[in-house]
Enzyme design. Structure first.
Site, PDB file in Angstrom:
ATOM      1  N   THR B 212       0.978  -1.036   0.061  1.00 48.78           N
ATOM      2  CA  THR B 212      -0.138   0.113   0.036  1.00 48.78           C
ATOM      3  C   THR B 212       0.979   1.415   0.308  1.00 48.78           C
ATOM      4  O   THR B 212       1.500   1.190   0.847  1.00 48.78           O
ATOM      5  CB  THR B 212      -0.566  -0.060   1.143  1.00 48.78           C
ATOM      6  N   ARG B 240     -13.688  -9.039  -1.186  1.00 55.59           N
ATOM      7  CA  ARG B 240     -13.190  -8.203   0.220  1.00 55.59           C
ATOM      8  C   ARG B 240     -12.191  -7.386   0.137  1.00 55.59           C
ATOM      9  O   ARG B 240     -11.528  -6.350  -0.500  1.00 55.59           O
ATOM     10  CB  ARG B 240     -11.476  -8.839   0.510  1.00 55.59           C
ATOM     11  N   GLY B 242     -10.191  -4.385   2.675  1.00 52.11           N
ATOM     12  CA  GLY B 242      -8.983  -4.012   3.679  1.00 52.11           C
ATOM     13  C   GLY B 242      -9.705  -3.173   4.571  1.00 52.11           C
ATOM     14  O   GLY B 242      -9.808  -2.926   4.389  1.00 52.11           O
ATOM     15  N   ASP B 243      -8.346  -2.486   5.053  1.00 52.90           N
ATOM     16  CA  ASP B 243      -8.185  -1.082   6.139  1.00 52.90           C
ATOM     17  C   ASP B 243      -8.199  -0.014   4.813  1.00 52.90           C
ATOM     18  O   ASP B 243      -8.116   1.180   5.684  1.00 52.90           O
ATOM     19  CB  ASP B 243      -7.203  -1.396   6.936  1.00 52.90           C
ATOM     20  N   THR B 263      -0.379   0.944   6.457  1.00 52.11           N
ATOM     21  CA  THR B 263      -0.137  -0.508   5.522  1.00 52.11           C
ATOM     22  C   THR B 263       0.497  -1.562   6.889  1.00 52.11           C
ATOM     23  O   THR B 263       1.097  -1.181   8.079  1.00 52.11           O
ATOM     24  CB  THR B 263       0.907   0.179   5.009  1.00 52.11           C
ATOM     25  N   GLY B 264      -0.699  -2.374   6.230  1.00 48.42           N
ATOM     26  CA  GLY B 264      -0.237  -3.302   6.648  1.00 48.42           C
ATOM     27  C   GLY B 264      -1.064  -4.676   6.715  1.00 48.42           C
ATOM     28  O   GLY B 264      -2.080  -4.647   5.415  1.00 48.42           O
ATOM     29  N   GLY B 266      -4.099  -5.690   6.905  1.00 49.21           N
ATOM     30  CA  GLY B 266      -5.395  -4.718   6.727  1.00 49.21           C
ATOM     31  C   GLY B 266      -6.352  -5.639   7.415  1.00 49.21           C
ATOM     32  O   GLY B 266      -7.354  -4.571   8.630  1.00 49.21           O
TER      33      GLY B 266
END
Lengths: 346, 346
Positions: B212, B240, B242-243, B263-264, B266
């Site tokens: 990200t 799906r 994510g964050d 970033t990571g 999510g």
């Protein structure tokens, strides 16, 4: 040997505690909005109260029988999803394309696992799909066709989209569309209307943004869970998603603090991360649930975000603040007493 | 008259301040993950550093010329979206269906308005669509076809889906799929692989969840803004999300506290409402940005959520904690000095 005796003692104590001390609490909401007594008939009021009581009883039955808070939240929300009275499941409002796009989320407080679905059109009970995402996938948020495919794989009940159609909600859409044609400021209040035309009169709530349902439960293990389910905003466009399927905005649960479910103008609830904010204020400022929940709704009022929330902490305290005229709400407390409210002052 | 003189004085002071004190800061990231020096070639490292510097310069140029923090965030992210080096825009990873589904969000700190898109497949620069949602709609989060329809109406650049296809990312998908076939525990680390096969070697980062991009800026008005853009997780299924497009989880900005982009992994960032949590800790505990940001990443480490974040407060302080081996990152500080980092210890 000594250790075994101690373990046995602890085990017996825990069983006795569970049986003697029914430490369970369930709180629910059926949406906040311009709900005024003067627009209500005794029949409408009775219908809403009966359905809220049915939802409370369904969830409380689970908790009393040592069921989990997740089961209780699902049971209570399913009753409201299956009723045309609320903007969730069966009673979901129409989008601009005359479809229903539903959102739901659920979170449990013991491990802060969570699941959510958004923009689903064929899942009879979206909260069940949110739960399946939480329990059977590594994901938190699945959307649209993908969420439906996942729900079908999990053998959840899939229905034809016609299941969600209703003349009452369609008329509501047409009125909102008519109004938006004539009103330049789409953000303005929709005001009140006379809707005696409708047999069941469920759409006197002209607020196009409201009607979400939710539940928060505390079970005999001391585990909190919170869930929210909605049809979103009448006449919504562009696959808009509100706060209901957003963990932190519409739903949050943490055993260390509280469980929260929100209802209101979703965009404002997302921007202020409302559900998690109650937990954060409790946690970081060390204040009570009531203080935290009211601080959050006061902030929403100042911010221009109308709506409300229900919250329940690990000790069984309940808060249900809202800044609208009314909010369908109720709870069963530890002692089994039931409260049901609709308007602002009761 | 007295009032007019005072106003004129304040106006002149504010102009002088703006011109003499270049109080602007920009911080960016290009994803966190298993980024190890031993897997890098000098060429790869050079390519990443050059692109990060280009992004920093693009955003800083906006800020220096009295542009808004929103403009700066967009300019920096556009550079990274247009590069195949990062998992966003042009370099977005493949879903299970061999498509790209991109997410982005942006938030400005002066009025806490926000916009986001999720699951978009034809918008060249998803962060531009997020900004359009913020500025040109009453909504916060639009998804899929609806978001694309809205972006087209806003006359954003729409491209054929083939624009996002690349052999490198496709091979990455195949490797992840192969691995998932043989590994029962899908949540396990993907480990390291030798990917010298690829000319540009961008996929040695085997973490399927990372890459990200994001930016946070403080402009000469003292306004913060934060934005995040991503292709999500390689081989993701079921639409799906994510964050990254979730305000509060992947992105947050409030002039009173800070701006944050994450970033990571999510799902963990959603469950802990990571971006907003940095702001909440600063606000409610009265601690510094650095303390708050590190507390949040420590909590993530304990929780099992890998990744990192960049954060910038109203005074121009920067924090960039992460719990992975590395994170592509950089900033331009008030005095114009540039820092660019990749690995853990620099």
């Amino acid at each position: 040997m000594k250790g075994t005796v101690l373990l046995l003692f602890l085990f017996m104590t825990s069983i006795l505690n569970a049986q003697s001390d029914s430490n369970v609490v369930l709180v629910i909401h059926g949406g906040a909005g311009t709900i005024l007594k003067k627009n209500m008939t005794p029949e409408k009021e009775k219908a809403y109260k009966a359905k809220l009581e049915e939802a409370l009883n369904a969830g409380y039955e689970v908790l009393k029988n040592n069921g989990s808070s997740v089961d209780a939240v699902q049971a209570a929300i399913n009753i409201m999803e299956d009723s045309p009275l609320f903007n969730a499941g069966k009673g979901a409002v129409y989008t601009n394309k005359e479809t229903q796009e539903m959102d739901a989320s659920i979170m449990r407080g013991n491990d802060k696992n969570a699941g959510a679905v958004a923009g689903v059109q064929t899942i009879k009970n979206p909260i069940n799909a949110a739960r399946a995402v939480m329990e059977k996938s590594e994901h938190v948020l699945l959307t649209a066709d993908g969420a439906e495919e996942f729900a079908a794989k999990c053998e959840l009940e899939i229905v034809d989209t016609s299941y969600f159609r209703s003349d009452v909600r369609l008329r509501q859409l047409k009125r909102v569309q008519e109004k938006e044609k004539t009103v330049l400021d789409h953000d303005g209040d929709q005001g009140e209307v006379d809707s005696s035309e409708d047999e069941f009169n469920i759409d006197y709530i002209e607020d196009k943004k409201f009607g979400t349902v939710g539940a928060v439960a505390l079970d005999q293990n001391g585990d909190l869970a919170a869930g929210t389910s909605t049809g979103g905003m009448t006449n919504k466009r562009y696959n808009r998603i509100g706060d209901s399927p957003i963990i932190g905005a519409g739903t949050y649960a943490d055993n260390q603090t509280c469980g929260v479910s929100c209802t209101g103008h979703g965009e404002y609830f997302i921007r202020n991360v409302v559900a998690y904010d109650v937990s954060a204020i409790m946690n970081y400022k060390g204040v009570s649930l009531d203080t935290a929940a009211n601080e959050v709704i006061d902030k929403q009022t100042e911010f221009g975000g109308t709506g409300g929330l229900i919250a329940l902490d690990k000790d069984g305290n309940v808060a249900m603040p809202f800044n609208t005229a009314g909010m369908y709400r109720g709870y069963v407390k530890k002692d089994g007493s039931i409260y049901i409210g609709i308007y602002g002052e009761e």
